[in-house]
Write an enzyme that holds these catalytic residues in place. Structure first.
Site, short mmCIF file in Angstrom:
data_model
loop_
_atom_site.label_atom_id
_atom_site.label_comp_id
_atom_site.label_asym_id
_atom_site.label_seq_id
_atom_site.Cartn_x
_atom_site.Cartn_y
_atom_site.Cartn_z
N CYS A 102 -2.63 10.48 26.68
CA CYS A 102 -2.87 9.34 27.58
C CYS A 102 -4.36 9.13 27.85
CB CYS A 102 -2.14 9.55 28.90
SG CYS A 102 -0.38 9.81 28.68
N HIS A 161 -5.18 5.03 34.32
CA HIS A 161 -4.03 5.22 33.43
C HIS A 161 -2.77 4.83 34.20
CE1 HIS A 161 -1.05 6.80 30.86
NE2 HIS A 161 -0.87 7.95 31.49
N ASN A 173 4.67 3.44 31.19
CA ASN A 173 3.53 4.28 30.81
C ASN A 173 3.41 4.27 29.29
OD1 ASN A 173 1.93 6.47 30.03
ND2 ASN A 173 2.63 7.79 31.70
O1 UT7 Z 1 1.11 9.94 31.23
C1 UT7 Z 1 0.79 11.29 31.35
C2 UT7 Z 1 0.72 11.69 32.76
N1 UT7 Z 1 2.01 11.59 33.37
C3 UT7 Z 1 2.13 11.44 34.65
O2 UT7 Z 1 1.14 11.35 35.35
C4 UT7 Z 1 3.51 11.46 35.26
C5 UT7 Z 1 3.53 12.34 36.47
N2 UT7 Z 1 4.82 12.55 37.09
C6 UT7 Z 1 5.59 11.58 37.65
O3 UT7 Z 1 5.30 10.41 37.54
C7 UT7 Z 1 6.76 12.02 38.50
O4 UT7 Z 1 6.75 13.41 38.56
C8 UT7 Z 1 8.16 11.53 38.00
C9 UT7 Z 1 8.25 10.03 38.22
C10 UT7 Z 1 8.32 11.89 36.54
C11 UT7 Z 1 9.27 12.20 38.81
O5 UT7 Z 1 9.11 11.95 40.18
P1 UT7 Z 1 9.09 13.16 41.22
O6 UT7 Z 1 8.99 12.55 42.53
O7 UT7 Z 1 8.02 14.13 40.81
O8 UT7 Z 1 10.54 13.81 41.01
P2 UT7 Z 1 10.94 15.34 40.85
O9 UT7 Z 1 10.90 15.73 39.41
O10 UT7 Z 1 10.18 16.17 41.84
O11 UT7 Z 1 12.46 15.30 41.29
C12 UT7 Z 1 12.84 14.96 42.65
C13 UT7 Z 1 14.34 14.82 42.74
C14 UT7 Z 1 15.12 16.01 42.20
O12 UT7 Z 1 16.30 16.14 42.98
P3 UT7 Z 1 16.37 17.20 44.19
O13 UT7 Z 1 16.13 18.54 43.57
O14 UT7 Z 1 15.29 16.80 45.16
O15 UT7 Z 1 17.75 17.00 44.72
C15 UT7 Z 1 15.51 15.62 40.80
O16 UT7 Z 1 16.67 16.25 40.36
O17 UT7 Z 1 14.78 13.71 41.94
C16 UT7 Z 1 15.74 14.15 40.96
N3 UT7 Z 1 15.46 13.41 39.73
C17 UT7 Z 1 16.02 12.21 39.45
N4 UT7 Z 1 16.89 11.45 40.14
C18 UT7 Z 1 17.24 10.26 39.59
C19 UT7 Z 1 14.62 13.74 38.72
N5 UT7 Z 1 14.62 12.78 37.78
C20 UT7 Z 1 15.47 11.84 38.22
C21 UT7 Z 1 15.87 10.58 37.70
N6 UT7 Z 1 16.75 9.84 38.42
N7 UT7 Z 1 15.40 10.12 36.53
#
Ligand code: UT7
Length: 336
Positions: free
Chosen positions: A125, A261, A292
């Site tokens: 990226c 980005h 993205n």
């Molecule tokens: O381009 C290169 C650089 N990339 C980035 O900068 C991306 C960086 N990361 C992100 O944008 C975020 O981490 C995501 C959008 C990918 C995920 O968001 P998050 O707020 O970090 O979610 P998380 O992985 O901490 O998960 C939170 C909750 C979990 O449930 P519990 O344990 O709180 O009950 C996950 O199981 O959300 C759940 N979850 C989902 N729910 C619905 C994880 N993925 C999903 C999903 N749909 N797709």
């Protein structure tokens, strides 16, 4: 040491600048609703956690080369530069699916650039901002006069549509700029680096050799430790952005635009808060519609701001990109 032999040294232009910007957005628009079933998610969750509403997926004819050529043609036209005047083509991508050769020479050939230096760079990226940094130094160092920098991805080729952490984020597209000589400074010093200790945060699931020796080979997909990357990007990258502003000899009050980005709207907002950007700074929010697109995201976002009048010629913009490696690069530029 023996006496100097008096080798000639290349000298270039005192300053480099962005001369034009172009973009290619694939035709097919994909709403969240099309993806949620396979990842047990919802439109609401995706919008709330990432700000993404739609993205574009490339069709069979929208290859890495095709999208790059289209974006590059627009950038050349905007710059008022003929393809024959381009003496270097740098393509930032991680989704040209051939190990070798690089795609840059084929793109240069299709554009009609003659026989320029042409190579790919792999900085995920962050690749486009790496390319702009290299191009500016080439123009100032005298190794090239006009450099095409292209950021392009067809990430859908390496996406696991059932992976909850990546399937709704990544998308396809291409953006390009022409970097060339200028009578005034147009590209500030690049601030770039990498943190290899976090090499595993965003990666291909498997090494090709492991894939090919497996009984049922599957295309290795992109995988990401999303929340770890999120934390790193939200905090560490604001410092990198501020350093780029300082090294450009300005302050955040001098910025007109912020083009980070397009990873996640919450990361963009966290960075803007952390850098204390004045409310007058216009912020790129292309991620909402485009997802993205990795190496393509910064030029696509800049292109959109220019098209919609949010970035005007002569405006001062901070570009910053970050991703797998973990690699990052930032620079202040004058909008072409
Ligand atoms: O381009 C290169 C650089 N990339 C980035 O900068 C991306 C960086 N990361 C992100 O944008 C975020 O981490 C995501 C959008 C990918 C995920 O968001 P998050 O707020 O970090 O979610 P998380 O992985 O901490 O998960 C939170 C909750 C979990 O449930 P519990 O344990 O709180 O009950 C996950 O199981 O959300 C759940 N979850 C989902 N729910 C619905 C994880 N993925 C999903 C999903 N749909 N797709």
């Amino acid at each position: 040491m023996s006496a100097p032999v008096g080798l000639a040294t290349a000298t270039g232009s005192s300053y480099a600048a962005l001369l034009g910007v172009g973009a290619y957005r694939p035709v097919r628009l994909v709403p969240n609703s099309e993806l949620v079933e396979a990842i047990d998610s919802s439109d609401e969750w995706i919008q709330q956690r990432s700000g993404i509403k739609t993205r574009r997926f490339a069709g069979p004819d929208e290859s890495v080369q095709m999208m790059s050529v289209a974006a590059a043609r627009e950038a050349l036209e905007h710059a008022g530069i003929e393809a024959g005047q381009v003496d270097a083509v740098i393509v930032a991508t991680v989704s040209h699916m051939m190990q070798t050769p690089a795609i840059a020479p084929a793109i240069a050939h299709e554009l009609g650039c003659g026989q320029p230096v042409a190579f790919d760079i792999s900085a995920a990226c962050a690749g486009f901002c790496h390319g702009v940094g290299l191009a500016a130094d080439m123009v100032r160092g005298g190794s090239a006069r006009h450099v095409l920098v292209i950021g392009v991805e067809r990430l859908t080729d390496i996406l696991d549509r059932t992976d909850r952490g990546t399937a709704f984020i990544f998308a396809d597209g291409a953006g390009a700029v022409v970097v060339g000589p200028s009578e005034t400074p147009g590209i500030g010093p690049v601030v770039w680096g990498s943190d290899g200790e976090q090499f595993d945060y965003i990666r291909q699931t498997e090494d090709w050799r492991d894939v090919m020796t497996s009984d049922s080979p599957v295309m290795p997909a992109l995988t990401m430790q999303g929340s770890a990357v999120f934390r790193w990007a939200s905090f560490a990258m604001a410092k990198v952005g501020l350093e780029a502003v300082e090294r450009a000899g300005i302050t955040v009050d001098d910025l007109d635009c912020f083009v980070p980005h397009q990873a996640n709207m919450r990361i963009t907002d966290a960075m803007a808060r952390s850098m204390k950007l004045p409310a007058t700074v216009r912020i790129a929010r292309d991620v909402a519609d485009q997802g993205n697109t990795s190496a393509a995201s910064v030029p696509l976002a800049l292109h959109r701001m220019v098209q919609e009048g949010d970035a005007r010629s002569g405006d001062v913009a901070l570009l910053i990109a970050f991703g797998a490696g973990l690699a990052y690069a930032a620079q202040v530029v004058v909008v072409p």
